[in-house]
Design a protein around this motif. Sequence first.
Motif, PDB file in Angstrom:
ATOM      1  N   GLU A  38      43.620   5.588 -39.137  1.00 45.90           N
ATOM      2  CA  GLU A  38      42.947   6.459 -40.105  1.00 45.90           C
ATOM      3  C   GLU A  38      43.841   7.636 -40.476  1.00 45.90           C
ATOM      4  O   GLU A  38      43.928   8.028 -41.655  1.00 45.90           O
ATOM      5  CB  GLU A  38      41.625   6.961 -39.523  1.00 45.90           C
ATOM      6  N   ALA A  39      44.511   8.199 -39.466  1.00 50.37           N
ATOM      7  CA  ALA A  39      45.426   9.314 -39.728  1.00 50.37           C
ATOM      8  C   ALA A  39      46.573   8.870 -40.634  1.00 50.37           C
ATOM      9  O   ALA A  39      46.998   9.611 -41.535  1.00 50.37           O
ATOM     10  CB  ALA A  39      45.969   9.860 -38.410  1.00 50.37           C
ATOM     11  N   GLU A  40      47.076   7.653 -40.418  1.00 45.81           N
ATOM     12  CA  GLU A  40      48.148   7.130 -41.269  1.00 45.81           C
ATOM     13  C   GLU A  40      47.685   6.996 -42.716  1.00 45.81           C
ATOM     14  O   GLU A  40      48.426   7.309 -43.652  1.00 45.81           O
ATOM     15  CB  GLU A  40      48.619   5.773 -40.743  1.00 45.81           C
ATOM     16  N   ARG A  41      46.447   6.505 -42.903  1.00 43.73           N
ATOM     17  CA  ARG A  41      45.926   6.358 -44.268  1.00 43.73           C
ATOM     18  C   ARG A  41      45.798   7.717 -44.951  1.00 43.73           C
ATOM     19  O   ARG A  41      46.119   7.863 -46.136  1.00 43.73           O
ATOM     20  CB  ARG A  41      44.574   5.639 -44.241  1.00 43.73           C
ATOM     21  N   LEU A  42      45.338   8.720 -44.198  1.00 46.25           N
ATOM     22  CA  LEU A  42      45.189  10.055 -44.779  1.00 46.25           C
ATOM     23  C   LEU A  42      46.548  10.680 -45.096  1.00 46.25           C
ATOM     24  O   LEU A  42      46.723  11.317 -46.141  1.00 46.25           O
ATOM     25  CB  LEU A  42      44.398  10.948 -43.821  1.00 46.25           C
ATOM     26  N   CYS A  43      47.510  10.480 -44.200  1.00 47.18           N
ATOM     27  CA  CYS A  43      48.863  10.988 -44.473  1.00 47.18           C
ATOM     28  C   CYS A  43      49.458  10.290 -45.694  1.00 47.18           C
ATOM     29  O   CYS A  43      50.118  10.920 -46.532  1.00 47.18           O
ATOM     30  CB  CYS A  43      49.755  10.779 -43.256  1.00 47.18           C
ATOM     31  N   GLY A  44      49.216   8.982 -45.789  1.00 47.48           N
ATOM     32  CA  GLY A  44      49.699   8.241 -46.952  1.00 47.48           C
ATOM     33  C   GLY A  44      49.063   8.722 -48.236  1.00 47.48           C
ATOM     34  O   GLY A  44      49.714   8.779 -49.290  1.00 47.48           O
ATOM     35  N   ALA A  45      47.777   9.090 -48.152  1.00 46.61           N
ATOM     36  CA  ALA A  45      47.088   9.604 -49.335  1.00 46.61           C
ATOM     37  C   ALA A  45      47.733  10.898 -49.821  1.00 46.61           C
ATOM     38  O   ALA A  45      47.958  11.088 -51.024  1.00 46.61           O
ATOM     39  CB  ALA A  45      45.614   9.834 -49.010  1.00 46.61           C
ATOM     40  N   VAL A  46      48.046  11.783 -48.890  1.00 49.91           N
ATOM     41  CA  VAL A  46      48.699  13.040 -49.264  1.00 49.91           C
ATOM     42  C   VAL A  46      50.061  12.756 -49.895  1.00 49.91           C
ATOM     43  O   VAL A  46      50.446  13.379 -50.893  1.00 49.91           O
ATOM     44  CB  VAL A  46      48.847  13.960 -48.037  1.00 49.91           C
ATOM     45  N   ARG A  47      50.789  11.802 -49.326  1.00 55.02           N
ATOM     46  CA  ARG A  47      52.101  11.456 -49.876  1.00 55.02           C
ATOM     47  C   ARG A  47      51.986  10.975 -51.322  1.00 55.02           C
ATOM     48  O   ARG A  47      52.773  11.379 -52.190  1.00 55.02           O
ATOM     49  CB  ARG A  47      52.754  10.370 -49.016  1.00 55.02           C
ATOM     50  N   LEU A  48      50.993  10.116 -51.589  1.00 55.10           N
ATOM     51  CA  LEU A  48      50.821   9.611 -52.950  1.00 55.10           C
ATOM     52  C   LEU A  48      50.377  10.715 -53.908  1.00 55.10           C
ATOM     53  O   LEU A  48      50.819  10.759 -55.060  1.00 55.10           O
ATOM     54  CB  LEU A  48      49.788   8.480 -52.963  1.00 55.10           C
ATOM     55  N   VAL A  49      49.509  11.590 -53.436  1.00 57.47           N
ATOM     56  CA  VAL A  49      48.992  12.648 -54.307  1.00 57.47           C
ATOM     57  C   VAL A  49      50.097  13.614 -54.740  1.00 57.47           C
ATOM     58  O   VAL A  49      50.133  14.063 -55.893  1.00 57.47           O
ATOM     59  CB  VAL A  49      47.848  13.405 -53.601  1.00 57.47           C
TER      60      VAL A  49
END
Length: 401
Positions: A38-49
């Motif tokens: 879940e933390a990886e998905r959230l970090c990935g979301a920030v990267r994309l944003v």
Amino acid sequence: MFGRVDFVVEELRDIAATIDPTLLMGADAASLLRKIAEAERLCGAVRLVVAKRIDETGAWAGGGHRNAAEWMAGETGGSVRDAIDDLQTSWNLGDQPTLDEALRNGDLSTDKASAVSDASKKNPDAEDELVKKAKKAPLSSVRDECNKTKARAEDPEKRAERCRKTRRAFFGPERDGMISLTALGPVAAMAHLKAALEKRTDQIFRQRNRAGGEHEQRDRYMFDALSEFLRSDPGAADAGAKKRAARTNVQIRVDLAALRRGRVEGDEICDAPGSGELTVTEVEALMAENDCIIDALLTRGEDVLKIVRIDRYVPVALQKSLQFMQAKCVAPGCNRTFRLERDHLDDYAESKRTAYDNLNHLCPIHHRLKTRYGWVLSRGPEGEWSFEPPEAAVETRARTG
């Protein structure tokens, strides 16, 4: 904000440095993995944003990088190809609110988000449904659904032509000193190639199994099959004799109405399962290839009507039957018995039938008149044959007396 990010990073660094997996119960290890995912998905979301902002402000420049994707690949340790996908997704998110929300909530991985974003750009109306499916389905299923969505949003003939023009194959370095071969091409061509490789892979497996050799994984045998194809000499022949091409079964699904009409409409199906969407034109081209046998699942919507084999090849038993029953050219008045040629009574391109009642023997002259100049061969109710010139020729003769 940066202080909070720094705190999270330091906490994760401490966990990574001190964790001893041998002290965890199995259930605890599984629970921890879910939290980290879940933390990886959230970090990935920030990267994309934030990727779009880095690109549009030029913050990546000044370090010798050619573009933002190259800079991002250097910072993340990933490939430039993945960075390009991230940037494209980041630019798309402004017009994709449902995907943006799911991404920020940690519901989707960056891989799923990239697939959904690309498909939603081609077909915006599909965004909500794709996001809903992506939250539950595995990545492979999400990519399949996204590919179908993109295919439906594009004119089939234009898609086929685009795929033909952008076909490519290339080699690249891999781990352990190995080399990879990547090939991208139209669905029809790749489905044919896949069927041929799988057929030869099965043959290699059986040969080595009979020889008592060491059993290996199927993908090893497929590499050997591919290697044979790549190293074979297409002009070679045994003892000067022309070798008959290996015949390959290609499986397709096609809506009967689309096959008759010549194009797909609405939700009709026309595809090669496991490969992708096809146009009816591509299916017809496969049918015309001499080394290709089509196993077709004819459908009407969700209902299966019939499974048929579409094959121009005349089996040996059928050839023998023709030789016994039609020892000479069937054109009335022609008694030629040598160099006879097999002919489909109803044109194969229209009937797609290779059966005894649709085959006959013609001499080369009458065969040429029928196939090239429109002469009509027909059989009466008592089995009698007639061979007549085309209607236009009959009318011309009538006018000229």
